[in-house]
Design an enzyme around this catalytic site. Structure first.
Site, PDB file in Angstrom:
ATOM      1  N   LYS B  74      32.291  79.676  62.105  1.00 64.92           N
ATOM      2  CA  LYS B  74      31.873  78.812  60.989  1.00 64.92           C
ATOM      3  C   LYS B  74      32.932  78.861  59.893  1.00 64.92           C
ATOM      4  O   LYS B  74      33.534  79.915  59.658  1.00 64.92           O
ATOM      5  CB  LYS B  74      30.522  79.318  60.471  1.00 64.92           C
ATOM      6  N   SER B 149      22.609  75.422  57.978  1.00 64.61           N
ATOM      7  CA  SER B 149      23.937  74.974  57.617  1.00 64.61           C
ATOM      8  C   SER B 149      24.987  75.203  58.716  1.00 64.61           C
ATOM      9  O   SER B 149      26.063  74.621  58.644  1.00 64.61           O
ATOM     10  CB  SER B 149      24.395  75.681  56.343  1.00 64.61           C
ATOM     11  N   SER B 173      19.964  79.358  58.515  1.00 64.20           N
ATOM     12  CA  SER B 173      21.152  78.570  58.859  1.00 64.20           C
ATOM     13  C   SER B 173      21.766  78.830  60.226  1.00 64.20           C
ATOM     14  O   SER B 173      22.634  78.087  60.658  1.00 64.20           O
ATOM     15  CB  SER B 173      22.237  78.759  57.787  1.00 64.20           C
TER      16      SER B 173
END
Lengths: 481, 480
Positions: B74, B149, B173
């Site tokens: 990420k 997210s 997330s």
């Protein structure tokens, strides 16, 4: 009759701790490096970095707390103090809000007016910020540069109670704090280098009134004299305001050394809301009895105790005790000499006279010079044993100071031994009598002072080596029969 | 099966058997990225160079748990010399000078890092639509969001653009996008994986975890990334576990709690049915399933939306234009530089949370908001502890619905509600995994959440592994 006012002063003192590395990362704390040399992702607050507490910093804070007679917290924590400023890379300072390392202490200070106890509200840990640098003056500089070397250098903030009533007391308190930190060897306490910083809260109130008056916070006092002068100015300013029927406004003021006055920086409305909250990146600090005890053992005799002991046990005048304990190294040196020498007052005279003069001239601290405590003891013994005169001793001492040699060697090599042999002096004394008939006549006419002149002539002739007592006696014997 | 469809353990087996070389694997994944990235858009940066470096180091690291395995990270985890943007204009050109500990551990284990994945800006959001750069599309239906997210990471795994990925989870997330994309997402116990190098959103809640194609991969990834880190004071010291030891098909005697208050919430019927059917399977396999009563999840959600923004308002204050990242060109003094930089650099959701958090910490409001929320947090923790005195695991849905359509939710509060099942877990600091349990009538994946006590990752893996075998849907892949 006009109202009499009482001054109320409280100090917030920031002390940079002299640990080798910073509070939350491994960077060096060394002063005077190239800008931004002592930085890493952590102290630059780069995204994703996390603080890791330096244990030594907590050790030092505990020592400071104990030395200031505080209670040490069993459970303490860090908080974030949020504000924007270019020298603060995370835009928050890791500090301590409601659970500082130490609280509720006090220290004793002494001024010309007497002895006072000043309360210490708290001692808390925090990280220092960086420094803005401008080319020329701040308003003419094309931009600001930031040096983050100082960022993350450990600080303790020592907050006093509003217990001081005069600028002199404030100065004495600050001096006492500085000495304590130096004795603990946890800070360099150099106001010019910024390792000791002092802000003051000042207010006035009518004598007898319990409620405090409106205070001004005073910043930017960068020396001990600036603290005293700044406070004196501020007290005068507030008194004048009140006497003219005006009001003191709550504000932050800065001491302008060049203008010799305080200037308003920001008012109450512009005061920051720091939005303190517990620092989630650090775990709470638990200080157990064992840790406290370990630190207690590290604390040496503190300046005030030492001062009192020098007076009561060594019989030194208060003035001498004050000068000697005012500097840790001076006091340590003094006590080292006393291990081999047993006349404290005589030693004190030497330390505060010749020694201090040479140290000041050379900008040295006691252990920087060539004089070792043992050699000083030996030299003093040479005087006491009439091997050298007090006058010659000054010459010997200066040679010791510069060369590091021991006094016996210097006396031997330079032939500075005192002449206490009557036979050896006989010719010289006779010669002086023959050459100074006027003085001789004066002596014989009862002008006792003239004998001193003749002694002086003999001393001059022997380049100070003659035993002055003996010469005096010989002259009297020869001239007054 | 295509190479890009294989799991970590399958790839490892094939390398060990000499059927595939790391270079073939890397090339297969690179080709897959070239093939589908235009439609999925998982990556902010495809790190060819980093992947080649990983490949070059293979010989030296071939005993590593992830030797030759393509992994995505990420874009809120620091990668030395490689853009780490947090999907924000603020850090659009920011290249950190250091690796996050989790990234370092991947490299040490021999992983081939394929790229940095898209996300909601600074991890604030539940659909990856808050990325300042572009939307990521759900591989199961490109008109749908991948969740967020960590939407880029989940989509990349689901689309075969990597074998597994790292995500971060502050309020769901990892788990929610894993559920939306039909993959396995684990949020470990708070402190289990070092946060060093993870760009902070809400420090007391953030946790890095794996997003994988199956449960076994999750255990392997945990073996790589878990463990104490002296650079993170909140990381837990303790013995390292081998999570693959828990890969047993056995839930007999395991006590599983079904919190009535969670199942009584207003959420999608098909999700509920799918989760209950999966629970039924666990029961048949010998688990003892019982209804339990817990504090209403809405309290956790309320506390979360005070605590997380409060910490974020402080964590994101450093983006001021002074040292790195965006600096506004339109400023005549320092104060204007701060204001305009932040005005130009942050998106709406980030600004909204900074404002909420600033407000919650302001003098006069602190007690009513932040302090109150912290008290609620303690109660929620206690509530979980109480359940875990008697139960091994708690099961809930991961999200109230399957993946939402892109652009379908404009009300922030509605978006916040999608975190209702996942947020309490971060508030309590316990571990939880989303594991696929079925599909809705539109063939969109549904996720089931297994929640364990502190350090209960092993139990979670064991139950999830069993469920995965029972349901037999893990080899189903999104068709692109």
């Amino acid at each position: 009759m006009s109202t009499k006012y009482e001054t109320v002063i409280g100090l917030e003192v920031h002390v940079q701790l002299n640990t080798e590395s910073k509070i939350f990362c491994g960077c060096s704390t060394e002063f005077g490096k190239e800008p931004n040399e002592n930085t890493c992702p952590v102290c630059l607050g780069l995204p994703g970095t996390l603080p890791v507490l330096n244990k030594k910093v907590v050790d030092y804070a505990i020592m400071a707390g104990l030395a200031l007679n505080c209670e040490i917290a069993e459970y303490s924590k860090f908080d974030r103090k949020n504000y924007f400023y270019p020298d603060l890379p995370k835009a928050y300072q890791i500090s301590q809000f409601d659970l500082p390392v130490a609280e509720n202490g006090r220290i004793e200070i002494e001024t010309d007016e007497g002895i006072f106890n000043i309360g210490v509200t708290r001692v808390h840990l925090e990280e220092d910020a960086g420094k803005l640098i401008h080319e020329g003056s701040i308003d003419k500089s094309k931009g600001s540069l930031v040096d983050y070397n100082r960022t993350g250098v450990p600080l303790i903030e020592i907050v006093s109670e509003p217990d001081m009533r005069t600028p002199a007391q404030a100065k004495a308190y600050l001096t006492e704090l500085k000495m304590i930190m130096e004795y603990l060897d946890i800070s360099d306490c150099n106001m010019e280098e910024g390792s000791l910083r002092c802000d003051a809260n000042v207010s006035l109130r009518p004598v007898g009134q319990e409620e405090f008056g409106t205070k001004a916070e005073l910043k930017n006092m960068n020396s001990f004299s600036a603290v005293e002068k700044g406070l004196e100015y501020e007290v005068k300013r507030q008194r004048q305001l009140l006497e003219e029927g005006g009001e003191v406004v709550q504000e932050t003021r800065t001491w302008d050394e060049s203008l010799n006055k305080t200037i308003s920086m920001r008012g109450k409305e512009e005061a920051h809301d720091y939005r303190y909250f517990p620092e989630p990146d650090l775990v709470p600090l638990e200080i157990n009895e064992a840790w406290k005890e370990e630190m207690r053992k590290e604390i040496p005799e503190l300046p005030r105790e030492k001062y009192k002991r020098f007076v009561s046990e060594l019989g030194l005048p208060e003035y001498d005790a004050g000068v000697l304990t005012g500097d840790k190294d001076m006091a340590v040196f003094f006590e080292e000499v006393l291990k081999d020498y047993d006349d404290p007052k005589n030693l004190s005279n030497w330390m505060m006279g010749e020694f201090l003069r040479l140290l000041n001239e050379n900008n040295h601290s006691p252990f920087d010079s060539g004089v070792t405590p043992l050699n000083l003891a030996r030299m003093l013994k040479l005087i006491d044993e009439d091997v050298i005169s007090g006058k010659i001793a000054k010459e010997v001492f200066e040679k010791m100071y510069n060369s590091g040699s021991d006094p016996e060697t210097i006396v031997e090599e330079e032939g500075l031994k005192q002449i206490s042999d009557e036979d050896e002096l006989e010719n010289i004394v006779d010669g002086i009598i023959a050459e100074n008939s006027d003085a001789v006549e004066d002596v014989q006419n009862g002008k006792d002072r003239a004998i001193g002149f003749l002694v002086g002539q003999v001393m001059k002739e022997t380049r100070g080596k003659a035993n002055p007592g003996l010469v005096n006696q010989m002259l009297r014997d020869k001239l007054m029969d | 099966m295509n190479i890009y469809d294989l799991t970590i353990h399958e790839l490892k087996d094939k390398i060990a058997a000499g059927e595939l070389t790391p270079a073939e694997i890397k090339n297969a994944y690179s080709d897959r990225i070239n093939e589908v990235e235009d439609s999925v858009k998982s990556y902010i940066t495809v790190t060819d160079q980093l992947a080649d470096q990983g490949l070059a180091a293979y010989e030296k690291k071939k005993d590593g748990l992830l030797a030759g395995i393509p992994i995505a990270v990420k874009d809120n985890m620091s990668t030395d010399g490689i853009k780490t943007s947090c999907a924000s204009k603020m850090l659009e050109n920011y290249k950190p000078p250091y690796d996050a500990t989790a990234v370092e551990k991947l490299s040490e284990a021999g992983a081939v890092i394929m790229g940095k994945t898209n996300m909601d800006e600074f991890a604030m959001g539940s659909s990856t639509e808050n990325s300042a750069f572009f939307n990521t599309h759900n591989p199961w239906n490109l008109n749908h969001a991948p969740g967020g997210s960590s939407g880029g990471s989940a989509a990349a795994v689901a689309a075969g653009e990597c074998a597994a990925a790292l995500g971060s989870d502050t309020g769901g997330s990892i788990r929610q996008p894993a559920a939306y994309c039909g993959v396995v997402g684990l949020k470990p116990t708070y402190g289990m994986v070092s946060r060093y190098g993870l760009v902070a959103f809400a420090s007391s809640l953030d946790q890095i975890g794996p997003i994988t194609k199956d449960v076994e991969d999750s255990a392997i990834m945990m073996n790589v990334i878990a463990g104490h880190d002296p650079k993170d004071s909140t990381s837990i010291e303790g013995k390292k576990e081998d999570y693959t030891e828990y890969l047993k098909e056995d839930v007999s005697g395991m006590k599983i709690g079904i919190p009535e208050e969670y199942f009584n919430l207003d959420f999608d019927k098909e999700v509920k049915e799918s989760v209950m059917a999966a629970v039924e399977k666990l029961k048949e396999a010998g688990a003892e399933v019982e209804t339990v009563h817990m504090t209403d999840a809405s309290y956790a959600l309320a506390a979360y939306y005070v605590i997380a923004p409060a910490e974020a308002s402080s964590n994101l204050a450093r983006y001021d234009g002074v040292r790195y990242g965006l600096r506004s060109e339109h400023a005549s003094d320092v104060s204007e530089m701060f204001t305009n930089t932040r005005h130009e650099g942050f998106g709406d959701e980030v600004k909204r949370r900074i404002m909420i958090g600033t407000y919650a910490l302001s003098s006069g409001y602190y007690d009513a908001y932040y302090l109150k929320a912290q008290k609620v947090r303690t109660l929620i923790k206690d509530d979980f502890d109480r359940i875990f005195n008697d139960f091994d695991l708690i099961v809930t849905p991961t999200a109230p619905t399957t993946a939402i359509e892109l652009g379908s939710k404009s009300d922030p509060l509605e978006m916040y509600y999608t975190d209702i099942f996942t947020v309490p877990i971060n508030i309590a600091g316990v571990p939880a995994m989303s594991v696929p349990c079925g599909f809705d009538s539109n063939q969109m994946p549904i996720g089931l959440q297994l929640i364990g006590p502190h350090f209960g990752e092993g139990k979670i893996i064991q139950a999830a592994y069993t469920l995965e075998k029972l349901l037999n849907i893990k080899d189903k892949r999104a068709e692109l």
